[in-house]
Design a protein around this motif. Structure first.
Motif, short mmCIF file in Angstrom:
data_model
loop_
_atom_site.label_atom_id
_atom_site.label_comp_id
_atom_site.label_asym_id
_atom_site.label_seq_id
_atom_site.Cartn_x
_atom_site.Cartn_y
_atom_site.Cartn_z
N CYS A 1 37.52 29.19 56.31
CA CYS A 1 38.31 30.27 55.69
C CYS A 1 38.19 31.55 56.51
CB CYS A 1 37.84 30.53 54.26
SG CYS A 1 38.25 29.20 53.13
N ALA A 2 36.97 31.82 57.00
CA ALA A 2 36.77 33.05 57.78
C ALA A 2 37.61 32.99 59.05
CB ALA A 2 35.29 33.21 58.12
N ILE A 3 37.61 31.84 59.72
CA ILE A 3 38.32 31.72 61.00
C ILE A 3 39.82 31.96 60.82
CG2 ILE A 3 39.10 29.97 62.68
CD1 ILE A 3 36.16 29.03 62.70
N VAL A 4 40.40 31.43 59.76
CA VAL A 4 41.86 31.59 59.60
C VAL A 4 42.20 32.77 58.66
CG1 VAL A 4 42.55 29.25 60.22
CG2 VAL A 4 41.89 29.73 57.87
N ASN A 5 41.22 33.65 58.43
CA ASN A 5 41.45 34.84 57.61
C ASN A 5 42.04 34.52 56.24
OD1 ASN A 5 40.53 36.61 59.67
ND2 ASN A 5 42.50 36.34 60.70
N VAL A 6 41.46 33.53 55.59
CA VAL A 6 41.82 33.21 54.20
C VAL A 6 40.69 33.79 53.33
CG1 VAL A 6 41.93 31.28 52.58
CG2 VAL A 6 43.27 31.20 54.68
N PRO A 7 41.02 34.67 52.38
CA PRO A 7 39.96 35.45 51.71
C PRO A 7 39.22 34.70 50.60
CG PRO A 7 42.09 36.07 50.85
CD PRO A 7 42.35 35.02 51.90
N VAL B 1 46.99 20.63 62.58
CA VAL B 1 46.33 19.91 63.69
C VAL B 1 47.28 19.91 64.90
CG1 VAL B 1 45.57 17.62 64.47
CG2 VAL B 1 44.86 18.48 62.22
N TYR B 2 48.54 19.61 64.63
CA TYR B 2 49.52 19.58 65.72
C TYR B 2 49.67 20.99 66.35
CZ TYR B 2 53.96 20.00 68.03
OH TYR B 2 54.91 20.32 68.95
N TYR B 3 49.83 22.01 65.52
CA TYR B 3 49.99 23.38 66.06
C TYR B 3 48.78 23.77 66.92
CZ TYR B 3 53.94 24.63 62.90
OH TYR B 3 55.15 24.72 62.24
N GLY B 4 47.57 23.43 66.43
CA GLY B 4 46.35 23.82 67.14
C GLY B 4 46.25 23.15 68.50
N ILE B 5 46.52 21.83 68.55
CA ILE B 5 46.43 21.11 69.82
C ILE B 5 47.56 21.55 70.75
CG2 ILE B 5 46.55 18.81 70.89
CD1 ILE B 5 43.92 19.25 69.46
N ARG B 6 48.74 21.81 70.17
CA ARG B 6 49.86 22.28 71.00
C ARG B 6 49.48 23.60 71.68
NH1 ARG B 6 55.05 24.65 68.02
NH2 ARG B 6 53.55 26.33 67.84
N GLU B 7 48.80 24.48 70.93
CA GLU B 7 48.42 25.78 71.50
C GLU B 7 47.46 25.60 72.66
OE1 GLU B 7 50.34 27.97 70.54
OE2 GLU B 7 49.42 29.53 71.79
N LEU B 8 46.48 24.72 72.48
CA LEU B 8 45.53 24.41 73.56
C LEU B 8 46.29 23.89 74.78
CD1 LEU B 8 42.52 23.46 74.53
CD2 LEU B 8 43.20 21.28 73.61
N CYS B 9 47.22 22.96 74.54
CA CYS B 9 47.95 22.33 75.66
C CYS B 9 48.91 23.31 76.33
CB CYS B 9 48.72 21.10 75.19
SG CYS B 9 47.64 19.76 74.71
N ASN B 10 49.26 24.38 75.65
CA ASN B 10 50.19 25.35 76.24
C ASN B 10 49.51 26.31 77.21
OD1 ASN B 10 52.45 24.37 75.06
ND2 ASN B 10 52.51 25.84 73.36
N MET C 1 47.63 29.42 62.94
CA MET C 1 46.98 28.51 63.87
C MET C 1 47.00 29.07 65.30
SD MET C 1 45.78 26.18 61.88
CE MET C 1 45.01 25.11 63.07
N ILE C 2 48.10 29.73 65.66
CA ILE C 2 48.18 30.30 67.02
C ILE C 2 47.21 31.48 67.14
CG2 ILE C 2 49.68 31.58 68.62
CD1 ILE C 2 52.02 29.83 67.63
N GLY C 3 47.26 32.38 66.16
CA GLY C 3 46.40 33.58 66.21
C GLY C 3 44.93 33.21 66.25
N SER C 4 44.53 32.27 65.38
CA SER C 4 43.11 31.91 65.31
C SER C 4 42.66 31.18 66.57
CB SER C 4 42.84 31.03 64.09
OG SER C 4 43.19 31.72 62.93
N TYR C 5 43.56 30.36 67.15
CA TYR C 5 43.17 29.66 68.38
C TYR C 5 42.79 30.67 69.46
CZ TYR C 5 42.92 26.91 72.52
OH TYR C 5 42.44 26.35 73.67
N HIS C 6 43.62 31.71 69.61
CA HIS C 6 43.34 32.66 70.69
C HIS C 6 42.14 33.53 70.39
CE1 HIS C 6 46.46 31.34 73.34
NE2 HIS C 6 47.23 31.18 72.28
N GLU C 7 41.87 33.76 69.10
CA GLU C 7 40.66 34.51 68.75
C GLU C 7 39.41 33.71 69.18
OE1 GLU C 7 39.02 36.88 64.80
OE2 GLU C 7 40.79 35.63 64.62
N ILE C 8 39.44 32.40 68.92
CA ILE C 8 38.30 31.55 69.31
C ILE C 8 38.21 31.46 70.83
CG2 ILE C 8 37.36 29.20 69.22
CD1 ILE C 8 38.79 28.92 66.47
#
Ligand code: NAD
Length: 476
Positions: A101-107, A204-213, A434-441
């Protein structure tokens, strides 16, 4: 490599594994040990036993609800039905929920529930009795409620179970206007939000797509940027695995391997996910799919050649004994805890990129948050602004056509004038998250040379939860 494998044969419980990963990351944070201990601890553990009449007998059912962190309320986390449910597992999954929840800013604070049953053993009526009894036990102890603790589906549960829970809760709390927000993952007719069912797989798809991009990261792995043509193996074709497979397939990835509890199939030319699902419906198994090689032990499928491996079934499936044989360059943890710390070490030493569960499968909780917001506001997303947006787009298009003297085609007109429906807004919110959190990590990872993505994700999460505790002022 052999020394890494030997060193990595130590055994940890699931919860100890999570704690170990937490400790590894905590040294990159600025918090004193007391705060770190508080973040790590499970705040409330409720273990219950209740009787349910099954046929002529009374069965005593064992169940749990763990609230890992109260730093934000309500707590949030799924309910799983499995014979493997035990206190250690539920505690581990509840703590992962806090960090997720913290990673994806869900309160929300993290929680998890589980009933130790094999759902396949019961009739629908019996499952309903067990679920309703579990829900009423949670109500009795104030372990469920829109502002207290909000469950969701997990392994072995879905919209049907969530409907029984909301109905039980509403019956025991007559007149509570926000009762629908006591649980998420409900069918749309019961207050659910469009897009929740596929949310985890889509995330899952959005996260892996972001990595692959990210071209430079792909170059390090010897891969070309983008999802198209990437060879993917998926373990588990349930809610998460099936939807992830569908989005990878629809967007041009090549699904080369699939496994279920009955075994696995592999075809380097690629499998059509829709046809495999039809084949399973018709024959009762994914095995013997035309043109594919069978693996009677499904786990062997994961060891076949591929670019991306997506374990989407249960925890600890990649461990000290099979990690060295995994050939994937990227592992996306769609399930919770599919890799043991041993596997992490072995695969890390081989240069495999592991995208951690607490980020990658956060799509479910993200869209659950949207569902909770919808229930509290008592209005469907898009209801107020869809028509307004469409009218505005029409005015702009009319002006542009007037100025240029050109008319767009009918297909373009339909696309341009489309105001957002609920599902469009949910997908958009999920994609952005998913995009925002990927780049934060990723940025955290780049700023801490030598750390893997899991440690970076833990660091980001610990920092956010720690700061929330500081802001609460409970450590004077
Ligand atoms: P599910 O019950 O819908 O599906 C799990 C699938 O895995 C089933 O089809 C089952 O037959 C299969 N399976 C079981 N053992 C297997 C094995 N040994 N090999 C291959 N397949 C096997 O559950 P789900 O909701 O898809 O959850 C899967 C994982 O994802 C769990 O770890 C869960 O905690 C995690 N998760 C789920 C959600 C969600 O929204 N449902 C959200 C976040 C994380």
């Amino acid at each position: 490599m052999e020394t890494v494998i030997a060193k990595a044969q130590a055994h940890y419980s699931f919860f100890e594994g999570v704690e170990r990963n937490f400790d590894k990351a905590s040294k990159y944070t600025r918090f004193e040990s007391g705060i770190l201990e508080q973040i790590k601890a499970c705040n409330s553990v409720y273990r219950m036993k209740f009787p349910v009449r099954i046929g002529d007998n009374i069965e005593v059912i064992e169940a749990y609800r763990v609230q890992h962190s109260h730093h934000k309320l309500p707590c949030k986390g799924g309910i799983r039905y499995s014979m493997d449910v035990n206190q250690d597992e539920v505690m581990a999954l509840a703590s992962l929920m806090t960090y997720k929840c913290a990673i994806v800013n869900v309160p929300f604070g993290g929680a998890k529930g589980g009933i130790k049953i094999n759902p396949k053993k019961y009739t629908t009526f019996e499952l309903e009795k067990i679920t309703r009894r579990y829900a009423s036990e949670l109500v009795k102890k104030n372990f469920i409620g829109p502002g207290v603790d909000v469950p969701a589906p997990d392994y072995g549960t879905g919209g049907r179970e969530m409907s029984w829970i909301v109905d039980t809760y509403a019956s025991l709390k007559p007149g509570e206007v926000d009762a629908q927000a006591c649980v998420t993952g409900k069918p749309v007719s019961q207050g659910g939000v469009r897009g929740r069912t596929e949310a985890t797989g889509l995330g899952v798809y959005y996260g892996i797509r972001e990595l692959c991009n990210v071209a430079e990261d792909m170059q390090k792995l010897g891969l070309t940027p983008g999802i198209e043509g990437k060879k993917v193996i998926i373990q588990g074709l349930g809610n998460v695995g099936y939807h992830a497979a569908k989005f990878f397939f629809d967007n041009g990835a090549k699904i080369v391997g699939l496994s279920e509890y009955e075994g696995g199939i592999y075809d380097e030319k690629g499998l059509d996910i829709y046809k495999v699902v039809d084949h399973r419906k018709n024959t009762g198994s994914i095995l013997n799919y035309p043109g594919a090689t069978n693996f009677t032990n499904g786990a062997d499928t994961m060891e076949q050649p591929c670019d991306i491996l997506i374990p989407a079934a249960l925890e600890n499936v990649i461990n000290g004994s099979n990690a060295a044989r995994i050939q994937a360059k990227i592992i996306g943890e769609a399930a919770n805890g599919p890799l043991t710390p041993d596997a992490d070490e072995i695969l890390g030493a081989k240069g495999v990129v592991i995208v951690p569960d607490m980020y990658l499968n956060a799509g479910g909780v993200t869209v659950s948050y949207f569902e909770w917001l919808k229930n509290l506001s008592h209005v469907r997303f898009g209801r107020m602004d869809k028509r307004f947006s469409e009218n505005q787009y029409g005015t702009i298009l009319h002006a542009v056509e007037g100025l240029t003297g050109k008319r767009v085609t009918d297909t373009e007109r339909t696309l341009l004038l489309h105001g957002p429906d609920e599902v469009d807004l949910v997908y958009s919110g999920l994609e952005d998250t998913m995009i925002g959190s990927y780049h934060e990590i990723r940025e955290a990872m780049l700023s801490l040379p030598g750390v893997d993505m899991r440690t970076a994700a833990f660091t980001v999460a610990i920092n956010k939860v720690g700061m929330a505790y500081e802001e609460l002022g409970i450590f004077p």
